[in-house]
Design an enzyme around this catalytic site. Structure first.
Site, PDB file in Angstrom:
ATOM      1  N   LYS A   8      37.609  43.739  48.923  1.00  0.00           N
ATOM      2  CA  LYS A   8      37.306  42.523  48.148  1.00  0.00           C
ATOM      3  C   LYS A   8      36.918  41.412  49.101  1.00  0.00           C
ATOM      4  O   LYS A   8      37.231  41.426  50.300  1.00  0.00           O
ATOM      5  CB  LYS A   8      38.507  42.104  47.294  1.00  0.00           C
ATOM      6  CG  LYS A   8      39.788  41.782  48.077  1.00  0.00           C
ATOM      7  CD  LYS A   8      39.877  40.403  48.678  1.00  0.00           C
ATOM      8  CE  LYS A   8      41.171  40.182  49.445  1.00  0.00           C
ATOM      9  NZ  LYS A   8      41.160  38.934  50.245  1.00  0.00           N
ATOM     10  N   VAL A  94      40.058  41.590  53.831  1.00  0.00           N
ATOM     11  CA  VAL A  94      39.271  42.054  52.682  1.00  0.00           C
ATOM     12  C   VAL A  94      40.083  42.989  51.785  1.00  0.00           C
ATOM     13  O   VAL A  94      39.527  43.775  51.018  1.00  0.00           O
ATOM     14  CB  VAL A  94      37.945  42.725  53.125  1.00  0.00           C
ATOM     15  CG1 VAL A  94      37.026  41.689  53.760  1.00  0.00           C
ATOM     16  CG2 VAL A  94      38.198  43.878  54.095  1.00  0.00           C
ATOM     17  N   ASP A 131      47.600  40.421  46.512  1.00  0.00           N
ATOM     18  CA  ASP A 131      46.232  40.780  46.140  1.00  0.00           C
ATOM     19  C   ASP A 131      46.156  42.022  45.261  1.00  0.00           C
ATOM     20  O   ASP A 131      45.092  42.322  44.712  1.00  0.00           O
ATOM     21  CB  ASP A 131      45.380  41.023  47.395  1.00  0.00           C
ATOM     22  CG  ASP A 131      45.085  39.750  48.162  1.00  0.00           C
ATOM     23  OD1 ASP A 131      45.238  38.662  47.590  1.00  0.00           O
ATOM     24  OD2 ASP A 131      44.694  39.846  49.344  1.00  0.00           O
TER      25      ASP A 131
END
Length: 290
Positions: A8, A94, A131
């Site tokens: 992400k 990420v 996350d």
């Protein structure tokens, strides 16, 4: 079972202050992308995990935490074997570990046919990492609170393309937040569109990673002819460039963009969405340009 475990990007990340528990409150725009790992799950006589990166073959791997959280909730104890093929660098900002954890939860739900809805999987994901719940959204979302409260967001940035620039040295999330100062905080906005495409964590990370600050300035200069934007994702160390997809309509500009990507060793990626089930696996995960 073989599932794609996507990375992400944080298209922006704004810090607003600290909670009474010491966590940082934020607003961030998440976008899942078509670059990531693969996770394999099968039944076994005993629990095991094998990864192509030996340093991740440890009890601290979040896949094990997903398995424990799933077992605590369902009381299913049947042993499973995992194989993880990593492409996402460690400490890249990420969401590699979070994505693996979410993918593991989804895989277990499918493998044992427990039919847990996404809302339950999101709640289980919160027990693993901030996350993790993102990956039970469509792939485009706003994160609030400490990033774990996920709000749907339709603007999936299909009109943009992204180029990733990884670092040989990752950044620990705890280090990124430990250098945050009160002057780094941003005010809350009523409308998401009012937030600038900035990452407030850049200020803290650049205090101890001058190399990343210098790299960002170099990328800004390199990409200036294409009206591109350069930003750090999450707590770093990945920097990414976003540019308008419509630029590639002109063959000469498209050629110049791809030459820039190749010369700078960037990885060209696109936004990724799911409409049901899980995220589809891209056709080519290894090419730096597509």
């Amino acid at each position: 079972m073989d599932l794609f475990s996507p990375a992400k990007l944080n298209l922006f990340l704004k810090l607003h202050g600290k909670t009474s528990h010491g966590f940082h409150e934020m607003t961030t725009q998440y976008q899942v992308i078509d670059f990531g790992d693969n996770l394999y799950l099968e039944s076994s006589n005993e629990d095991s995990l094998v990864c192509n990166l030996p340093e991740l073959n440890t009890p601290q791997n979040l896949i094990w935490k997903s398995l424990q959280v799933f077992r605590d909730y369902t009381q299913i104890r049947s042993p499973v074997a995992w194989r993880l093929h990593k492409r996402i660098p460690i400490g890249a900002g990420v969401g590699g570990g979070s994505s693996n954890a979410a993918t593991a939860l989804y895989a277990l739900n499918e493998h044992f046919q427990t039919q847990l809805p996404n809302s339950v999987l999101q709640e289980l994901g919160k027990k693993i990492g901030m996350d993790v719940p993102l990956f039970f959204s469509s792939g485009s979302a706003i994160g609030v609170g400490c990033g774990e409260k996920i709000l749907p967001y339709k603007d999936c940035k299909r009109e943009e393309r992204f180029v990733l620039y990884f670092s040989d040295q990752g950044v620990l999330t705890k280090d990124a937040f430990s250098y945050v100062r009160s002057e780094d905080f941003s005010q809350r906005e009523e409308n998401i569109s009012l937030y600038k495409k900035e990452n407030d964590l850049e200020k803290s990370v650049f205090r101890f990673r001058r190399d990343l600050e210098e790299k960002k300035q170099m990328l800004k200069k390199m990409w200036s002819p294409f009206h591109a934007h350069v930003c750090m994702s999450g707590a770093g160390a990945t920097l990414f460039v976003s540019y308008p997809r419509k630029l590639e309509i002109d063959p000469s500009i498209a050629k110049a963009i791809h030459a820039t990507i190749q010369n700078s060793q960037g990885v060209l990626v696109n936004s990724l969405r799911k409409h049901s089930g899980w995220f589809p696996c891209p056709d080519n995960l290894f090419a730096t340009t597509r």
